[in-house]
Design an enzyme around this catalytic site. Sequence first.
Site, PDB file in Angstrom:
ATOM      1  N   ASP A 401      34.326  36.163  48.573  1.00 55.04           N
ATOM      2  CA  ASP A 401      35.085  35.902  47.358  1.00 55.04           C
ATOM      3  C   ASP A 401      34.138  36.177  46.128  1.00 55.04           C
ATOM      4  O   ASP A 401      32.955  36.012  46.218  1.00 55.04           O
ATOM      5  CB  ASP A 401      35.656  34.462  47.157  1.00 55.04           C
ATOM      6  CG  ASP A 401      36.286  34.316  45.790  1.00 55.04           C
ATOM      7  OD1 ASP A 401      37.206  34.672  45.541  1.00 55.04           O
ATOM      8  OD2 ASP A 401      35.605  33.364  45.159  1.00 55.04           O
ATOM      9  N   GLU A 438      34.963  41.267  48.009  1.00 54.73           N
ATOM     10  CA  GLU A 438      35.941  41.247  46.832  1.00 54.73           C
ATOM     11  C   GLU A 438      35.153  42.080  45.566  1.00 54.73           C
ATOM     12  O   GLU A 438      34.118  41.130  45.301  1.00 54.73           O
ATOM     13  CB  GLU A 438      36.492  40.062  46.514  1.00 54.73           C
ATOM     14  CG  GLU A 438      37.523  39.907  45.457  1.00 54.73           C
ATOM     15  CD  GLU A 438      38.069  38.718  44.967  1.00 54.73           C
ATOM     16  OE1 GLU A 438      39.286  38.510  44.573  1.00 54.73           O
ATOM     17  OE2 GLU A 438      37.311  37.778  44.979  1.00 54.73           O
TER      18      GLU A 438
END
Length: 776
Positions: A401, A438
């Site tokens: 993330d 990401e």
Amino acid sequence: MSKKSVARIRIGGKDKAFPSIEDFERRGAPRRRSPRFRQPQERVVHNSARILREGYAGRLGATVHSDGINFAVYAPKARDIFLILFDPADPALAKPSDIIRLPARTGHIHHGFVEGLSEGQLYGLRARGEWNPAKGLRFNEDKLLIDPYARAFAGRFRHDGNILLPYDPLSPDKDFSCDERDSAPAVPKCIAYSKSFDWQDDKAPRVPMSELILYETHVKGFTANPNSGVGRPGTYLGFIEKIPWLTRLGVNAVELLPVYAKFPAENEGKDGKGNYWGYNTFGFFAPEATYGSGREPGCEVEEFKTLVRALHQAGIEVILDVVYNHTAEGNELGPLLSFKGLDNTAYYALTGQGAEPSRYYLNHSGTGNTMDFGSPSVVRLALDSLRYWVEEFHVDGFRFDLATVHGRGFWNGFEGRAPFFQAVAQDPVLSQAKMIAEPWDCGAFEQGNFPVGWAEWNAKFRDCARKFIKGDGGQLTELGWRLTGSADLFGDDGRGPDASINFVTCHDGYTLNDLISYNEKHNDANGEGNRDGYNDNQSWNCGAEGETDNQEVLALRRRQARNFACLLLFAQGVPMLSHGDEMLRTQQGNNNAYCQDNALTWVDWEKADSRAAMVDFVRGAIALRKRIPLLNGRRFLQGKGGPGGIPDISWFGADGKELVWDDPEGRSLAFQLDGSEWTWEDGEPDGPNALTVEIPSDSADPQRKRRPRRYYFIFNMDPRDKEFALPLVPEGRAWKRVADTGLPDGQDMLAPGSEAGLQNPVSYRAMGRSTVILLD
């Protein structure tokens, strides 16, 4: 010192006079005074009759031995670390049985060995040090802390009267004030976990990255709905009961939303809300306890291992969505749970000015704080955690993330050669795991800039796919790059198309059904006045907002859903589906359902029957993709041929001529994949994970088994029907229809061996907003 005095320092062997502070005051210059803080009373006292030894500092956390447990805690600026033991039989988990000052310190690590303790011991930590928030020092021994390296937890954090805050929120001094209430009753207790597990000769599927079919899902949301029909809904073990669904669908890897221990929201469980997605991590070594089905503390560890083992037995890899960019402690006004209290300055990227140089937190995560990946302690924590999940839980890879945070530090901006990335590349365990980024955070977008060995969520694929399918013109050039693996992003640094994780939808945003059903977000249920979530979704409701009975609109949505599936599954790169999209799951237009832990976000398994035609289409498309090796290779499609000179990909307009890429009104294209003259690279497609390649039934050449057929793809997103000229095929062969999203259910995707011959061998009429796939 009198006002006439001066400060003297020695420079180069001579005394030199400098104006004193009083001189500055006399001249009118402002004086910034460093704030003075009242230090918390030292109430924690060693109180234990247990036999202690110095132990060792080599392994952080609680390490269980036959004669006791070694505890080691990284806390460089703490004066003392106290180990607080709790009786596992105490249901309140509030009163400690022992208070032990760790007796030794090696470098920045406090450690000690406590004899007579065994597996399952409950514990917490208290840290003694300076209370000086202006300089980033937030030691408060009245607050019980969790061990960053704890393997499991008993109980959950509770929001009782702001007791988790280290300051008084009602004080005018805000975070400069110091709260001296004991937080132990509201803090989960760490478990010294060391139970063995029978892996039953577990073997990782080791699916090549280029052959992955990813399925992003949520452990709880996948089965929590009562209509899932599983015995233990919303749990690790309940998930196992739905593995047959995944295998029938054809996916070979699940990407699980965070399963690390998460901090509960203040309204957790009320009105079906809570920290559903799980991106508020507080424990980086412990599985989330609420996904366990048993009552014994720590049972979730064994249950998660059982899930991984079952997925591996089904040939499905496990990729974990992990959050190392921030923690659940928030900013200077957030709770004190672990890192802040052990050494705030060692773990977080801090900022400030003047007399308050480290009071505040850099916020690249958007959640209040950012872990400092320029700090060796943070890099070690992340590496130790990742390695633990690979070695102890047998997971196959990770999706990071806000991964750009991992490339930030004391240098400026993002750096692909940051210490964390170099350490991963050199680690003998982690270098073999799949790493997916990401590639952005709140202040950076670094698509294509991660190092070799890393794949990336491809936001440019998502945006281009959405624009093209809804009918925007001028997308052909961009689409050409995205369909061929995004060589413009990944081809210049030695990576291949398997560096591109292609997706149209994910947990964050619309579902596929909502992407074709809503023009505007509908997030009122979140309680934020519909201000949260993205405003620019590149969605199109096909003529009606939300649910409708209009048959014309429903028919168009049906085609659009299948068009998206085709664009995703027949592009080079690694396709990722979002759970429930195969049955057109809806969130009623909510594109930011992070807090919705209810039927809005859970998979509605009744749709598996009512939307069975869509399920069958997706299943057939996945199977077809696996039969086209050119889409699953490790080199980009570039129009270059094999030894015979036949291009691997050729592009066409509807007239059969070369495609006009820069047509601002272009809304359709066609391309041919031709591997008939292709020779495989070494190692392809042989091996245990080789793809099953279709073989023409009339082939007498034994080498033809390594040469795939020709495929012709038509994407017509023009609202008008179009006649597409078809390329010539060798004499004695003819194009056959495999798929046509404009045809009724059951005819839109045909099974192998049942492909339909064409009445017109030289052209094909494609319905407006449809996709056609032919093979020879």
